[in-house]
Scaffold this motif. Structure first.
Motif, PDB file in Angstrom:
ATOM      1  N   SER A 221       5.088  -5.156  -2.151  1.00  0.00           N
ATOM      2  CA  SER A 221       4.023  -4.823  -3.110  1.00  0.00           C
ATOM      3  C   SER A 221       3.172  -3.671  -2.606  1.00  0.00           C
ATOM      4  O   SER A 221       2.577  -2.931  -3.406  1.00  0.00           O
ATOM      5  CB  SER A 221       3.153  -6.052  -3.387  1.00  0.00           C
ATOM      6  OG  SER A 221       2.572  -6.537  -2.193  1.00  0.00           O
ATOM      7  N   GLY A 222       3.097  -3.467  -1.294  1.00  0.00           N
ATOM      8  CA  GLY A 222       2.383  -2.329  -0.738  1.00  0.00           C
ATOM      9  C   GLY A 222       3.304  -1.140  -0.502  1.00  0.00           C
ATOM     10  O   GLY A 222       2.954   0.008  -0.786  1.00  0.00           O
ATOM     11  N   TYR A 223       4.500  -1.415  -0.011  1.00  0.00           N
ATOM     12  CA  TYR A 223       5.468  -0.356   0.289  1.00  0.00           C
ATOM     13  C   TYR A 223       5.858   0.434  -0.952  1.00  0.00           C
ATOM     14  O   TYR A 223       6.128   1.642  -0.868  1.00  0.00           O
ATOM     15  CB  TYR A 223       6.707  -0.986   0.925  1.00  0.00           C
ATOM     16  CG  TYR A 223       7.826  -0.011   1.218  1.00  0.00           C
ATOM     17  CD1 TYR A 223       7.681   0.965   2.205  1.00  0.00           C
ATOM     18  CD2 TYR A 223       9.026  -0.079   0.511  1.00  0.00           C
ATOM     19  CE1 TYR A 223       8.707   1.851   2.476  1.00  0.00           C
ATOM     20  CE2 TYR A 223      10.058   0.809   0.780  1.00  0.00           C
ATOM     21  CZ  TYR A 223       9.891   1.767   1.760  1.00  0.00           C
ATOM     22  OH  TYR A 223      10.910   2.651   2.026  1.00  0.00           O
ATOM     23  N   ARG A 224       5.854  -0.232  -2.117  1.00  0.00           N
ATOM     24  CA  ARG A 224       6.263   0.458  -3.351  1.00  0.00           C
ATOM     25  C   ARG A 224       5.384   1.672  -3.651  1.00  0.00           C
ATOM     26  O   ARG A 224       5.833   2.619  -4.291  1.00  0.00           O
ATOM     27  CB  ARG A 224       6.262  -0.495  -4.544  1.00  0.00           C
ATOM     28  CG  ARG A 224       4.916  -1.098  -4.865  1.00  0.00           C
ATOM     29  CD  ARG A 224       4.803  -1.617  -6.300  1.00  0.00           C
ATOM     30  NE  ARG A 224       5.893  -2.429  -6.768  1.00  0.00           N
ATOM     31  CZ  ARG A 224       5.860  -3.760  -6.958  1.00  0.00           C
ATOM     32  NH1 ARG A 224       4.750  -4.418  -6.654  1.00  0.00           N
ATOM     33  NH2 ARG A 224       6.880  -4.409  -7.435  1.00  0.00           N
ATOM     34  N   PHE A 225       4.117   1.653  -3.193  1.00  0.00           N
ATOM     35  CA  PHE A 225       3.235   2.803  -3.414  1.00  0.00           C
ATOM     36  C   PHE A 225       3.806   4.053  -2.732  1.00  0.00           C
ATOM     37  O   PHE A 225       3.709   5.160  -3.270  1.00  0.00           O
ATOM     38  CB  PHE A 225       1.826   2.521  -2.883  1.00  0.00           C
ATOM     39  CG  PHE A 225       1.016   1.607  -3.758  1.00  0.00           C
ATOM     40  CD1 PHE A 225       0.052   2.122  -4.603  1.00  0.00           C
ATOM     41  CD2 PHE A 225       1.212   0.242  -3.735  1.00  0.00           C
ATOM     42  CE1 PHE A 225      -0.710   1.297  -5.407  1.00  0.00           C
ATOM     43  CE2 PHE A 225       0.464  -0.607  -4.549  1.00  0.00           C
ATOM     44  CZ  PHE A 225      -0.491  -0.082  -5.391  1.00  0.00           C
ATOM     45  N   CYS A 226       4.386   3.871  -1.551  1.00  0.00           N
ATOM     46  CA  CYS A 226       4.986   5.000  -0.842  1.00  0.00           C
ATOM     47  C   CYS A 226       6.223   5.493  -1.578  1.00  0.00           C
ATOM     48  O   CYS A 226       6.481   6.705  -1.614  1.00  0.00           O
ATOM     49  CB  CYS A 226       5.326   4.590   0.593  1.00  0.00           C
ATOM     50  SG  CYS A 226       3.880   4.189   1.585  1.00  0.00           S
ATOM     51  N   ASN A 227       6.981   4.584  -2.152  1.00  0.00           N
ATOM     52  CA  ASN A 227       8.137   4.991  -2.965  1.00  0.00           C
ATOM     53  C   ASN A 227       7.681   5.820  -4.156  1.00  0.00           C
ATOM     54  O   ASN A 227       8.275   6.855  -4.480  1.00  0.00           O
ATOM     55  CB  ASN A 227       8.913   3.769  -3.446  1.00  0.00           C
ATOM     56  CG  ASN A 227       9.765   3.151  -2.360  1.00  0.00           C
ATOM     57  OD1 ASN A 227      10.111   3.814  -1.386  1.00  0.00           O
ATOM     58  ND2 ASN A 227      10.109   1.887  -2.518  1.00  0.00           N
ATOM     59  N   TRP A 228       6.625   5.358  -4.828  1.00  0.00           N
ATOM     60  CA  TRP A 228       6.094   6.098  -5.981  1.00  0.00           C
ATOM     61  C   TRP A 228       5.661   7.502  -5.574  1.00  0.00           C
ATOM     62  O   TRP A 228       6.017   8.487  -6.215  1.00  0.00           O
ATOM     63  CB  TRP A 228       4.904   5.357  -6.587  1.00  0.00           C
ATOM     64  CG  TRP A 228       5.220   4.069  -7.264  1.00  0.00           C
ATOM     65  CD1 TRP A 228       6.431   3.658  -7.743  1.00  0.00           C
ATOM     66  CD2 TRP A 228       4.296   3.022  -7.550  1.00  0.00           C
ATOM     67  NE1 TRP A 228       6.320   2.407  -8.307  1.00  0.00           N
ATOM     68  CE2 TRP A 228       5.020   1.998  -8.205  1.00  0.00           C
ATOM     69  CE3 TRP A 228       2.935   2.828  -7.323  1.00  0.00           C
ATOM     70  CZ2 TRP A 228       4.423   0.806  -8.639  1.00  0.00           C
ATOM     71  CZ3 TRP A 228       2.336   1.661  -7.742  1.00  0.00           C
ATOM     72  CH2 TRP A 228       3.078   0.662  -8.392  1.00  0.00           C
ATOM     73  N   ALA A 229       4.864   7.583  -4.506  1.00  0.00           N
ATOM     74  CA  ALA A 229       4.346   8.879  -4.073  1.00  0.00           C
ATOM     75  C   ALA A 229       5.482   9.814  -3.669  1.00  0.00           C
ATOM     76  O   ALA A 229       5.461  11.009  -3.992  1.00  0.00           O
ATOM     77  CB  ALA A 229       3.376   8.688  -2.905  1.00  0.00           C
ATOM     78  N   SER A 230       6.471   9.267  -2.980  1.00  0.00           N
ATOM     79  CA  SER A 230       7.601  10.079  -2.541  1.00  0.00           C
ATOM     80  C   SER A 230       8.369  10.645  -3.732  1.00  0.00           C
ATOM     81  O   SER A 230       8.710  11.835  -3.766  1.00  0.00           O
ATOM     82  CB  SER A 230       8.528   9.245  -1.655  1.00  0.00           C
ATOM     83  OG  SER A 230       9.641  10.004  -1.230  1.00  0.00           O
ATOM     84  N   LYS A 231       8.629   9.810  -4.728  1.00  0.00           N
ATOM     85  CA  LYS A 231       9.367  10.260  -5.916  1.00  0.00           C
ATOM     86  C   LYS A 231       8.568  11.289  -6.713  1.00  0.00           C
ATOM     87  O   LYS A 231       9.155  12.131  -7.400  1.00  0.00           O
ATOM     88  CB  LYS A 231       9.703   9.054  -6.787  1.00  0.00           C
ATOM     89  CG  LYS A 231      10.757   8.133  -6.188  1.00  0.00           C
ATOM     90  CD  LYS A 231      11.014   6.920  -7.071  1.00  0.00           C
ATOM     91  CE  LYS A 231      12.063   6.011  -6.449  1.00  0.00           C
ATOM     92  NZ  LYS A 231      12.298   4.784  -7.271  1.00  0.00           N
ATOM     93  N   GLN A 232       7.237  11.211  -6.627  1.00  0.00           N
ATOM     94  CA  GLN A 232       6.384  12.160  -7.342  1.00  0.00           C
ATOM     95  C   GLN A 232       6.110  13.423  -6.528  1.00  0.00           C
ATOM     96  O   GLN A 232       5.401  14.319  -6.984  1.00  0.00           O
ATOM     97  CB  GLN A 232       5.057  11.484  -7.720  1.00  0.00           C
ATOM     98  CG  GLN A 232       5.205  10.360  -8.730  1.00  0.00           C
ATOM     99  CD  GLN A 232       3.913   9.576  -8.928  1.00  0.00           C
ATOM    100  OE1 GLN A 232       2.812  10.066  -8.689  1.00  0.00           O
ATOM    101  NE2 GLN A 232       4.033   8.325  -9.363  1.00  0.00           N
TER     102      GLN A 232
END
Length: 282
Positions: A221-232
């Motif tokens: 639930s926290g790690y997904r924020f890094c996935n979002w930022a990376s994809k953006q």
């Protein structure tokens, strides 16, 4: 630290995600070590809590001790620095994995409590909500001997709660329907509400980058924020004392106590604003 501060000062509107490390200076124990591994017994899962009475007693035994630390905690310099950075426009949003409510207590606005708040208790049968402190008073009334033992435990030795005998612990039921009570937080094995995830996604979209403070990001639930930022294609900065699950995604990482670093960022931002105002007068 300088390279991290240079990055943070290079743009505004950072989305900040905080974890347990930011509240450790407030006397709330962290449960993972610098490598992201558990320092004590694993937490009770949502499924165990629902289906196993012994697991519920184990959970509440720990929670009785933990609530003493949370309810007495005050915001520290890291929480207070984030409040000022928000007012300066350096931060566009704040999401916390913590359930202690210290960001709100410090004065931050629009905080997303990703995993809920420990100061509220929910009845899983009728949906009634009550304060965690009122439940603590009931626990003390029905379990005076256990409370006497718990009150000797200090934050630095909170793992000793696992050694206390909780087999006879009396757990209060809902005062309205007699149903099962649970803190209004997300347990391991439980899902963060989709509406809250959607709101966090929107916050990430309008931010310029992601700063993670005091979290190993072991929980998805926290790690997904890094996935979002990376994809953006947005920069990811990490401020913590140990390893994180997103080390490979970050463009900058500083291993340090978060309080002094955030305060320094706040001071630099304040100096820039002051300098800009003086420049307008000349």
């Amino acid at each position: 630290m300088k390279s991290l501060l240079d990055l943070l000062m290079s743009q505004t509107d950072w989305l900040v995600l905080t974890g347990a490390g930011i509240s450790s200076l407030s006397g709330i124990p962290t449960y993972r070590n610098s490598e992201g591994k558990w320092q004590r017994k694993s937490p009770v899962t949502y499924q165990e809590f629902l289906l196993n009475e012994t697991s519920r007693r184990q959970f509440w035994a720990r929670n009785i001790a933990g609530w003493r630390f949370i309810s007495a905690a005050e915001p520290n310099i890291a929480h207070l620095a984030l409040v000022k950075l928000e007012k300066m426009g350096m931060i566009s949003g704040l999401v916390t994995q913590n359930v202690d409510g210290l960001h709100e207590k410090a004065g931050s606005k629009g905080v997303i409590d990703l995993h809920g708040r420990a100061d509220s208790v929910l009845c899983l049968d009728c949906g009634d909500m009550q304060s965690r402190q009122s439940l603590q008073d009931l626990f003390k009334k029905h379990n005076p001997i256990f409370f006497n033992k718990v009150e000797r435990i200090v934050p630095e030795n909170d793992a000793s709660i696992d050694n206390l005998d909780f087999t006879s612990l009396i757990i209060p039921s809902c005062h309205l329907c007699g149903g099962l009570l649970k803190p209004d937080v997300v347990f391991f094995g439980e899902v963060v509400p989709h509406s809250k995830i959607d709101l966090c996604m929107d916050m990430m979209k309008v931010s310029s980058g992601l700063l993670v403070v005091g979290s190993s990001l072991q929980v998805f639930s926290g790690y997904r924020f890094c996935n979002w930022a990376s994809k953006q294609g947005k920069p990811i900065a990490l401020l913590c004392n140990g390893d994180t699950r997103a080390d490979h995604l970050a463009i900058e990482k500083t291993r340090a106590d978060c309080g002094p670093v955030l305060r320094h960022w706040m001071q630099l931002s304040n100096e820039r604003i002051y300098s800009d105002e003086i420049g307008k007068l000349n």
